[in-house]
Scaffold this motif. Structure first.
Motif, mmCIF file in Angstrom:
data_model
loop_
_atom_site.group_PDB
_atom_site.id
_atom_site.type_symbol
_atom_site.label_atom_id
_atom_site.label_comp_id
_atom_site.label_asym_id
_atom_site.label_seq_id
_atom_site.Cartn_x
_atom_site.Cartn_y
_atom_site.Cartn_z
ATOM 1 N N VAL A 23 0.681 -1.362 0.178
ATOM 2 C CA VAL A 23 -0.168 -0.049 -0.012
ATOM 3 C C VAL A 23 0.935 1.241 -0.027
ATOM 4 N N PRO A 24 0.682 2.106 -1.130
ATOM 5 C CA PRO A 24 1.540 3.154 -0.966
ATOM 6 C C PRO A 24 0.826 4.363 -0.390
ATOM 7 N N PHE A 25 1.428 5.398 0.155
ATOM 8 C CA PHE A 25 0.975 6.382 0.926
ATOM 9 C C PHE A 25 1.429 7.443 -0.068
ATOM 10 N N LEU A 26 0.214 8.086 -0.598
ATOM 11 C CA LEU A 26 0.356 9.196 -2.038
ATOM 12 C C LEU A 26 -0.470 10.354 -1.530
ATOM 13 N N PHE A 27 0.148 11.600 -2.049
ATOM 14 C CA PHE A 27 -0.475 12.855 -1.721
ATOM 15 C C PHE A 27 -1.451 13.210 -2.850
ATOM 16 N N ASN A 28 -2.552 13.145 -2.586
ATOM 17 C CA ASN A 28 -3.620 13.428 -3.476
ATOM 18 C C ASN A 28 -3.696 12.575 -4.268
ATOM 19 N N HIS A 29 -3.609 11.008 -3.882
ATOM 20 C CA HIS A 29 -3.614 9.975 -4.898
ATOM 21 C C HIS A 29 -2.899 10.022 -6.093
ATOM 22 N N ASP A 30 -1.610 10.768 -6.160
ATOM 23 C CA ASP A 30 -0.640 11.077 -7.097
ATOM 24 C C ASP A 30 0.106 10.065 -7.064
ATOM 25 N N PRO A 31 0.502 9.108 -8.137
ATOM 26 C CA PRO A 31 1.633 8.081 -7.915
ATOM 27 C C PRO A 31 2.996 8.808 -7.999
ATOM 28 N N ASN A 32 3.021 10.044 -8.400
ATOM 29 C CA ASN A 32 4.216 11.021 -8.559
ATOM 30 C C ASN A 32 4.673 11.203 -7.264
ATOM 31 N N GLU A 33 3.677 11.406 -6.214
ATOM 32 C CA GLU A 33 3.950 12.095 -5.107
ATOM 33 C C GLU A 33 3.924 11.027 -3.836
ATOM 34 N N ILE A 34 4.494 10.121 -3.977
ATOM 35 C CA ILE A 34 4.755 8.907 -3.004
ATOM 36 C C ILE A 34 5.801 9.468 -1.670
ATOM 37 N N THR A 35 5.201 9.233 -0.639
ATOM 38 C CA THR A 35 6.143 9.497 0.444
ATOM 39 C C THR A 35 6.325 8.186 1.190
ATOM 40 N N GLY A 36 6.008 6.944 0.866
ATOM 41 C CA GLY A 36 6.401 5.852 1.572
ATOM 42 C C GLY A 36 5.367 4.703 1.285
ATOM 43 N N ARG A 37 5.350 3.558 1.840
ATOM 44 C CA ARG A 37 4.767 2.442 1.445
ATOM 45 C C ARG A 37 4.725 1.368 2.605
ATOM 46 N N THR A 38 3.932 0.322 2.724
ATOM 47 C CA THR A 38 4.121 -0.439 3.568
ATOM 48 C C THR A 38 5.261 -1.380 3.029
ATOM 49 N N SER A 39 5.493 -1.618 1.956
ATOM 50 C CA SER A 39 6.851 -2.739 1.645
ATOM 51 C C SER A 39 8.125 -2.014 2.128
ATOM 52 N N ASN A 40 7.821 -0.635 2.347
ATOM 53 C CA ASN A 40 9.389 -0.351 2.815
ATOM 54 C C ASN A 40 9.511 0.079 4.211
ATOM 55 N N GLY A 41 8.391 -0.186 4.934
ATOM 56 C CA GLY A 41 8.178 -0.098 6.511
ATOM 57 C C GLY A 41 7.904 1.477 6.876
ATOM 58 N N ARG A 42 7.424 2.390 5.830
ATOM 59 C CA ARG A 42 7.390 3.721 6.370
ATOM 60 C C ARG A 42 5.723 3.762 6.528
ATOM 61 N N LEU A 43 4.884 2.840 6.155
ATOM 62 C CA LEU A 43 3.359 2.893 6.478
ATOM 63 C C LEU A 43 3.150 1.498 7.001
ATOM 64 N N ALA A 44 2.402 1.783 7.978
ATOM 65 C CA ALA A 44 1.844 0.581 8.673
ATOM 66 C C ALA A 44 0.367 0.686 8.962
ATOM 67 N N ILE A 45 -0.568 -0.223 8.500
ATOM 68 C CA ILE A 45 -1.747 -0.298 8.537
ATOM 69 C C ILE A 45 -2.387 -1.220 9.623
ATOM 70 N N THR A 46 -3.307 -1.017 10.396
ATOM 71 C CA THR A 46 -3.669 -1.695 11.614
ATOM 72 C C THR A 46 -5.221 -1.711 11.822
ATOM 73 N N LYS A 47 -5.757 -2.620 12.523
ATOM 74 C CA LYS A 47 -7.302 -2.495 12.502
ATOM 75 C C LYS A 47 -7.420 -2.187 14.125
ATOM 76 N N GLU A 48 -8.027 -0.827 13.869
ATOM 77 C CA GLU A 48 -8.385 -0.232 15.526
ATOM 78 C C GLU A 48 -9.773 -0.504 15.784
ATOM 79 N N ALA A 49 -10.127 -0.084 17.222
ATOM 80 C CA ALA A 49 -11.329 -0.219 17.553
ATOM 81 C C ALA A 49 -12.114 0.632 16.938
ATOM 82 N N ARG A 50 -11.789 1.851 16.636
ATOM 83 C CA ARG A 50 -12.517 2.997 15.674
ATOM 84 C C ARG A 50 -12.551 2.787 14.079
ATOM 85 N N GLY A 51 -11.632 2.158 13.563
ATOM 86 C CA GLY A 51 -11.471 2.175 12.299
ATOM 87 C C GLY A 51 -10.136 1.555 11.741
#
Length: 157
Positions: A73-101
């Motif tokens: 999963v990439p972290f994109l600014f305004n969903h622009d693939p040219n504006e990526i600041t990290g992703r799950t595969s490089n460890g800069r983004l973690a996605i978790t299931k939380e009680a609220r969302g």
């Protein structure tokens, strides 16, 4: 193949959609909830939408020995693939299931875009977060409430 859908959450409606966490000597972290569980959206053109708490289970609960390709999963600014600041595969983004969302923690690469992104969230120039998803086959339920309003519940994304 399912179309990619995008949603935007304002911090006025979802205060924890995006925040900046800073700790001495550590890089800034963007953190938030996107989407919240069981929370009705604004009118999306004739229907409102909510996500069940199990909607992203396949994304976040995949076992390391699962033979399917890794979810990246990439972290994109305004969903622009040219504006990526990290992703799950490089460890800069973690996605978790939380009680609220669906929770995320992102340590942006400190490129010009990464620094700007942190500053704009801290300054409240950016006042919300967006996310993109596809609905899995059979992963939605359409109902009507007691007033006749159409509700789409995403059960598997």
């Amino acid at each position: 193949m399912n179309d990619i859908e995008r949603r935007y959450l304002l911090t006025a409606d979802t205060p924890d959609a995006i925040t900046v966490e800073r700790r001495d000597g550590e890089p800034a972290v963007l953190a938030g909830i996107s989407p919240p569980w069981e929370s009705l959206s604004v009118d999306l053109g004739g229907f409102r939408e909510k996500f069940s708490a199990s909607a992203f289970d396949d994304l976040i609960a995949r076992h390391p020995n699962d033979p399917r390709p890794k979810v990246d999963v990439p972290f994109l600014f305004n969903h622009d693939p040219n504006e990526i600041t990290g992703r799950t595969s490089n460890g800069r983004l973690a996605i978790t299931k939380e009680a609220r969302g669906l929770g995320y923690r992102h340590t942006p690469l400190m490129t010009t875009r990464g620094r700007d992104l942190v500053m704009m969230v801290e300054d409240r120039t950016i006042t919300g977060a967006s996310f993109a998803f596809t609905v899995a086959e059979g992963g939605e339920q359409w109902t009507e409430d007691d007033r006749g309003n159409v509700i789409r519940t995403v059960t598997k994304a």
